[in-house]
Design a protein around this motif. Structure first.
Motif, mmCIF file in Angstrom:
data_model
loop_
_atom_site.group_PDB
_atom_site.id
_atom_site.type_symbol
_atom_site.label_atom_id
_atom_site.label_comp_id
_atom_site.label_asym_id
_atom_site.label_seq_id
_atom_site.Cartn_x
_atom_site.Cartn_y
_atom_site.Cartn_z
ATOM 1 N N ALA A 98 36.393 39.253 40.832
ATOM 2 C CA ALA A 98 37.450 39.914 41.603
ATOM 3 C C ALA A 98 38.816 39.326 41.300
ATOM 4 O O ALA A 98 39.813 40.048 41.183
ATOM 5 N N GLU A 99 38.883 38.017 41.153
ATOM 6 C CA GLU A 99 40.162 37.348 40.895
ATOM 7 C C GLU A 99 40.746 37.718 39.532
ATOM 8 O O GLU A 99 41.949 37.568 39.305
ATOM 9 N N SER A 100 39.896 38.222 38.623
ATOM 10 C CA SER A 100 40.388 38.642 37.311
ATOM 11 C C SER A 100 41.170 39.952 37.394
ATOM 12 O O SER A 100 41.877 40.316 36.456
ATOM 13 N N GLY A 101 41.020 40.658 38.505
ATOM 14 C CA GLY A 101 41.660 41.959 38.648
ATOM 15 C C GLY A 101 40.741 43.119 38.341
ATOM 16 O O GLY A 101 41.144 44.285 38.436
ATOM 17 N N ALA A 102 39.493 42.828 37.960
ATOM 18 C CA ALA A 102 38.528 43.886 37.649
ATOM 19 C C ALA A 102 38.241 44.732 38.879
ATOM 20 O O ALA A 102 38.182 44.223 39.999
ATOM 21 N N SER A 107 45.621 44.099 33.718
ATOM 22 C CA SER A 107 47.072 43.938 33.844
ATOM 23 C C SER A 107 47.855 45.009 33.088
ATOM 24 O O SER A 107 49.051 45.169 33.325
ATOM 25 N N MET A 108 47.172 45.760 32.199
ATOM 26 C CA MET A 108 47.931 46.684 31.348
ATOM 27 C C MET A 108 47.318 48.071 31.176
ATOM 28 O O MET A 108 47.979 48.979 30.693
ATOM 29 N N VAL A 109 46.050 48.263 31.560
ATOM 30 C CA VAL A 109 45.380 49.541 31.331
ATOM 31 C C VAL A 109 44.885 50.108 32.657
ATOM 32 O O VAL A 109 44.338 49.386 33.484
ATOM 33 N N GLU A 110 45.066 51.409 32.845
ATOM 34 C CA GLU A 110 44.671 52.037 34.100
ATOM 35 C C GLU A 110 43.183 52.344 34.182
ATOM 36 O O GLU A 110 42.636 52.485 35.276
ATOM 37 N N ILE A 111 42.504 52.452 33.052
ATOM 38 C CA ILE A 111 41.064 52.720 33.068
ATOM 39 C C ILE A 111 40.354 51.552 33.749
ATOM 40 O O ILE A 111 40.557 50.398 33.372
ATOM 41 N N PRO A 112 39.526 51.817 34.754
ATOM 42 C CA PRO A 112 38.845 50.721 35.460
ATOM 43 C C PRO A 112 37.923 49.933 34.531
ATOM 44 O O PRO A 112 37.428 50.462 33.525
ATOM 45 N N CYS A 113 37.704 48.669 34.882
ATOM 46 C CA CYS A 113 36.755 47.864 34.122
ATOM 47 C C CYS A 113 35.700 47.268 35.040
ATOM 48 O O CYS A 113 35.933 47.032 36.228
ATOM 49 N N VAL A 114 34.526 47.062 34.471
ATOM 50 C CA VAL A 114 33.393 46.432 35.145
ATOM 51 C C VAL A 114 33.081 45.153 34.395
ATOM 52 O O VAL A 114 33.002 45.155 33.161
ATOM 53 N N VAL A 115 32.892 44.058 35.113
ATOM 54 C CA VAL A 115 32.553 42.780 34.484
ATOM 55 C C VAL A 115 31.165 42.349 34.949
ATOM 56 O O VAL A 115 30.864 42.380 36.146
ATOM 57 N N MET A 116 30.334 41.957 34.007
ATOM 58 C CA MET A 116 29.013 41.441 34.357
ATOM 59 C C MET A 116 29.157 40.111 35.067
ATOM 60 O O MET A 116 29.761 39.164 34.545
ATOM 61 N N GLY A 117 28.646 40.038 36.287
ATOM 62 C CA GLY A 117 28.702 38.799 37.049
ATOM 63 C C GLY A 117 27.660 37.804 36.576
ATOM 64 O O GLY A 117 26.948 38.034 35.589
ATOM 65 N N GLU A 127 27.580 31.474 36.512
ATOM 66 C CA GLU A 127 28.929 32.034 36.535
ATOM 67 C C GLU A 127 29.064 33.141 35.482
ATOM 68 O O GLU A 127 28.286 33.197 34.526
ATOM 69 N N PRO A 128 30.047 34.020 35.637
ATOM 70 C CA PRO A 128 30.290 35.041 34.611
ATOM 71 C C PRO A 128 30.770 34.385 33.325
ATOM 72 O O PRO A 128 31.314 33.275 33.340
ATOM 73 N N HIS A 129 30.591 35.067 32.208
ATOM 74 C CA HIS A 129 31.055 34.546 30.927
ATOM 75 C C HIS A 129 32.583 34.500 30.938
ATOM 76 O O HIS A 129 33.247 35.488 31.272
ATOM 77 N N SER A 130 33.139 33.370 30.564
ATOM 78 C CA SER A 130 34.593 33.193 30.626
ATOM 79 C C SER A 130 35.335 34.185 29.738
ATOM 80 O O SER A 130 36.426 34.644 30.078
ATOM 81 N N LYS A 131 34.740 34.545 28.604
ATOM 82 C CA LYS A 131 35.384 35.516 27.712
ATOM 83 C C LYS A 131 35.533 36.866 28.403
ATOM 84 O O LYS A 131 36.565 37.535 28.269
ATOM 85 N N ASN A 132 34.521 37.260 29.148
ATOM 86 C CA ASN A 132 34.584 38.544 29.850
ATOM 87 C C ASN A 132 35.636 38.522 30.957
ATOM 88 O O ASN A 132 36.326 39.515 31.189
ATOM 89 N N LEU A 133 35.776 37.384 31.621
ATOM 90 C CA LEU A 133 36.807 37.259 32.653
ATOM 91 C C LEU A 133 38.202 37.341 32.032
ATOM 92 O O LEU A 133 39.101 37.989 32.582
ATOM 93 N N ASP A 134 38.372 36.685 30.886
ATOM 94 C CA ASP A 134 39.673 36.725 30.203
ATOM 95 C C ASP A 134 40.012 38.144 29.760
ATOM 96 O O ASP A 134 41.154 38.600 29.905
ATOM 97 N N LEU A 135 39.011 38.841 29.228
ATOM 98 C CA LEU A 135 39.239 40.216 28.802
ATOM 99 C C LEU A 135 39.586 41.106 29.987
ATOM 100 O O LEU A 135 40.482 41.957 29.907
ATOM 101 N N ALA A 136 38.903 40.908 31.085
ATOM 102 C CA ALA A 136 39.161 41.725 32.279
ATOM 103 C C ALA A 136 40.562 41.482 32.818
ATOM 104 O O ALA A 136 41.258 42.428 33.223
ATOM 105 N N GLU A 137 40.983 40.225 32.850
ATOM 106 C CA GLU A 137 42.319 39.901 33.359
ATOM 107 C C GLU A 137 43.391 40.559 32.490
ATOM 108 O O GLU A 137 44.367 41.133 33.008
ATOM 109 N N TRP A 138 43.199 40.479 31.160
ATOM 110 C CA TRP A 138 44.139 41.122 30.230
ATOM 111 C C TRP A 138 44.120 42.633 30.413
ATOM 112 O O TRP A 138 45.168 43.273 30.523
ATOM 113 N N TRP A 139 42.939 43.214 30.468
ATOM 114 C CA TRP A 139 42.783 44.665 30.574
ATOM 115 C C TRP A 139 43.384 45.203 31.876
ATOM 116 O O TRP A 139 44.145 46.173 31.874
#
Length: 217
Positions: free
Chosen positions: A177-181, A156-166, A142-154
């Protein structure tokens, strides 16, 4: 906006292969599997000359498939190989330097965003994307939970796209995908068995088609 562009898309991280011919074949096969937004070519432990040879061989294959070729390593190699962009693996200073030298002619993104503070600092530089995780960080299913949390926060508030390591499991794309990344990076999940790379890309896209939330136009 197409349906694929309206949901989380795949970024492939090339495996560690020293020979250009082998890398070209593996990447070409993977890209037959379906939609891939970009492919990151890490330098790993190759010397500059060997990495440039590999990049010059593989970059045209990536671009022919309609994906962006991003170089993670010697920035001179990116220019010589006519890559589309540079993936920065360092922190703020490395990102600032790359943006000053190569943007906007080339895609510049990545960064070492370990927490909200460092992510926001990188965001102030206005890169093309922020990367949460490490290119070789797919050490679990599974992806690192910290990275998912950061992506969900990011997201929700920043327009710059984010990439999360799966993770190592193809099913990890749904978690990202569910994080909004906007993008999920895959390495081991696709390339663990190179003969199945196209199949894994197809499976990942099918999961994203089914489960990924759609972005607003």
């Amino acid at each position: 906006m197409s349906d694929v562009e309206n949901r989380c898309r795949i970024v492939l991280v090339a495996p560690q292969l020293a020979k250009a011919d082998a890398m070209r074949g593996v990447i070409e096969d993977a890209l037959r599997g379906g939609d891939v937004s970009s492919v990151v070519l890490p330098q790993y432990d190759l010397d500059e000359r060997s990495f440039q040879k590999l990049a010059e061989s593989v970059v045209p294959v990536i671009q022919k498939a309609g994906a962006a070729a991003l170089i993670a390593g010697d920035s001179r190699t990116a220019a010589r190989a006519k890559a589309d962009g540079i993936h920065v693996t360092g922190g703020f200073d490395a990102m600032e330097d790359a943006l000053e030298r190569f943007a906007p002619e080339m895609i510049v993104g990545g960064g070492r965003a370990k927490d909200r503070h460092s992510a926001l600092e990188l965001g102030e530089l206005r890169p093309d994307y922020i990367f949460f995780g490490k290119l070789d960080g797919d050490i679990k299913a599974e992806p690192h939970s910290k990275n998912l949390d950061l992506a969900e926060w990011w997201a929700s508030m920043v327009e710059i796209p984010c990439v999360v390591m799966g993770g190592q499991a193809i099913g990890s794309v749904a978690d990202v995908a569910e994080s909004g990344a906007e993008f999920v990076a895959l390495r081991h999940a696709v390339f663990a068995d190179p003969q199945k790379a196209a199949m894994m890309v197809a499976e990942a896209n099918a999961l994203l088609d089914e489960k990924a939330p759609r972005f607003e136009d």
